[in-house]
Scaffold this motif. Structure first.
Motif: not given
Ligand SMILES: *Cc1c(COP(=O)(O)O)cnc(C)c1O
Length: 408
Positions: A340-345, A356-359, A396-401, A405-408
Motif C-alpha cells: 500500500d505504501i509503494v502504491d501511495a507514492v 536512471g534520472v527517474e526515481s 530531494a525535498d519533493d521526494l521526501i514530501g 504523504q505515502a507513509l502518513g
C-alpha cells in the motif's frame, strides 16, 4: 556531503599527470575520444555498419598479419564501441574494458570465458538474483560448482577455497541489502590463494568506488543503471587488464552479445553528465535515507551513508558517496500493508532497475522474489516489509514530501 578519500580521486584536488587531465568529470566528457573527429563533428559519429571494407586483398592480409587497429566485422567491434570502452576503462582506472549488450551478458561472457568443467566459484550470497541463477542453474550444467558464503564473511570465503576454485565474486554494495565489501581484504584473499576476484560494482559506479585500485582483478557494471543513467538503454561492461580480458573479448566475438551503434551513442552521451548525476543521486540517497530513518512508521533503513549501517565505517573509508539506492522496512507491516505504501507514492514509478534520472520504487518480495518460497526469501534476506527505492535526480525535498504523504 561525503568525505573524499585516497581510494577515490578527490574532486577538490585538481590532479594532472603531464598533459592528461585525470579529474573525473573531464574523463567522462573527453576520455577515449579523438580531439578531431570525422566530419569535424564535436560528437562522436554513430557508425551504422555491420561490416568494414578493405581497399584490396593486400590490406586484408596486412590486417590479419599485423593486427592493425581497424575494424573488420560488427560482432568484433565498432569505432563508437572502442570510444566508450576506452572511456569506461579510464573512469574505472583499468587497462581495458569490454562492452556488452547488458549487465547479464557481461557476467555470462566473463564467467564462460574464465571457467571450465570442474572449476569452482565462490559468491557472497547477497547478490543480483539472475547472477546467482546463472551460476547455480546454468554453469552447473557445464560442471562448474558454485559455493555461496554469507556476505562479508571473509573467513568463510577463505575457508571455502579449494584447489579447484577459480574466482571469488561479490557485489559492493550488494543488492538490495547494501552490504559494503572491504575490497582490499577481499582482493587479498584472492591474491594469497592464487584465485581471481570479481566485483560487480553496479550500485557504486566508478564515481563512488574504485575496486581495481584495491587490487580486484575484474570490475563489472550493468551500464543499464547509473552509467547510461536515463532508463533508456541496456548495456554492460567488464574492466580489467588487457591480458586477462583477451579470452573474454574473443568469446564476446563468438557470443555476439554486442550493442547496436545507436545504443552505444546513448551510453556515450549519458556518460557526459555522469559526475553531475552521481552527485545528485548521492545527495538524494543520503537525504531520503536520513528522512526515512527518522520516520516513526519505518522500522529500519539500509543505507551505507547512515551511521546505523553495519558497514558504515568501511563505506566511509572507501567510497566517495553512497548512491541513490535506499532499502527500508515498514514497522509492523505485512506484505500487503507494505505494498500500500509503494502504491501511495506519486513521484517514483513502480519498476525494477535503478540508476536512471527517474526515481523507481519496488517491493523486492513482489518484483523479484514472488516465485520463491518463504524459506528461500529468508535465506536471501528479502523480508515481506522491505521496500527498495532508487532515487533519481529529482529534487530531494519533493521526494521526501512524497514519501511523507505515502507513509502518513
Ligand atoms: C541490473 C543488475 C545486473 C544485470 O544487468 P542488466 O543490464 O539488467 O543485464 C547485474 N548486477 C547488478 C548489481 C544489477 O543491479
Amino acid at each position: 556531503m561525503t568525505k573524499p578519500t585516497g581510494r577515490v580521486p578527490d574532486p577538490s584536488k585538481p590532479k594532472t599527470s603531464g598533459d592528461t587531465p585525470t579529474n573525473f568529470s573531464t574523463l567522462s566528457v573527453h576520455a577515449g575520444e579523438s580531439r578531431q573527429k570525422p566530419g569535424d563533428s564535436i560528437t562522436d559519429p554513430i557508425f551504422c555498419a555491420s561490416t568494414f571494407t578493405f581497399t584490396d586483398t593486400q590490406s586484408v592480409i596486412d590486417y590479419i598479419e599485423k593486427d592493425q587497429s581497424r575494424e573488420e566485422y560488427g560482432r568484433y567491434g565498432n569505432p563508437s564501441e572502442r570510444v566508450v570502452e576506452r572511456k569506461l576503462a579510464a573512469l574505472e582506472g583499468g587497462e581495458d574494458a569490454i562492452l556488452y549488450s547488458s549487465g547479464m551478458s557481461a557476467i555470462v561472457g566473463l564467467l564462460m570465458a574464465k571457467l571450465g568443467s570442474g572449476d569452482e566459484v565462490i559468491f557472497f550470497d547477497e547478490c543480483y538474483h539472475r547472477s546467482r541463477e546463472f551460476c547455480t542453474k546454468h554453469l552447473s550444467r557445464f560442471g562448474v560448482v558454485t559455493r555461496q558464503v554469507p556476505a562479508c564473511d571473509y573467513d568463510a570465503m577463505a575457508a571455502a577455497i579449494t584447489p579447484q576454485t577459480k574466482m571469488l565474486i561479490s557485489e559492493s554494495p550488494t543488492n538490495p541489502q547494501l552490504s559494503c565489501v572491504d575490497l582490499e581484504r577481499f582482493a587479498k584473499i584472492g591474491q594469497e590463494n592464487g584465485v581471481e576476484t570479481l566485483i560487480d560494482a553496479t550500485l557504486a559506479t566508478p564515481y563512488n568506488l574504485q575496486p581495481i585500485s584495491a587490487g580486484v582483478d575484474y570490475v563489472l557494471h550493468s551500464a543499464t543503471k547509473y552509467l547510461g543513467g536515463h532508463n533508456d538503454l541496456l548495456a554492460g561492461v567488464v574492466v580489467g587488464t588487457k591480458e586477462n580480458l583477451e579470452p573474454v573479448r574473443n568469446l564476446r566475438g563468438i557470443m555476439g552479445a554486442v550493442n547496436g551503434p545507436q545504443n552505444i551513442y546513448l551510453l556515450t552521451r549519458g556518460l557526459k553528465t555522469f559526475e553531475l548525476r552521481m552527485q545528485r543521486h548521492n545527495e538524494n540517497g543520503q537525504r531520503v535515507a536520513e528522512f526515512l530513518e527518522s520516520h516513526p512508521r519505518v522500522e529500519r533503513v539500509c543505507y551505507p551513508g547512515l551511521a546505523s549501517h553495519p558497514h558504515h565505517e568501511i563505506a566511509k573509508k572507501t567510497m566517495r558517496g553512497y548512491g541513490g539506492l535506499v532499502t527500508f522496512f515498514i514497522k509492523d507491516a505485512d506484505w500487503r500493508a507494505t505494498a500500500d505504501i509503494v502504491d501511495a507514492v506519486k513521484i517514483p514509478r513502480i519498476a525494477p532497475s535503478l540508476g536512471g534520472v527517474e526515481s523507481l520504487i519496488e517491493q523486492p518480495l513482489v518484483m523479484s522474489y514472488y516465485q520463491c518460497t518463504p524459506e528461500e526469501r529468508e535465506q536471501y534476506g528479502i523480508p515481506d516489509n522491505m521496500i527498495r527505492l532508487a532515487c533519481g535526480i529529482e529534487n530531494a525535498d519533493d521526494l521526501i514530501g512524497d514519501l511523507a504523504q505515502a507513509l502518513g
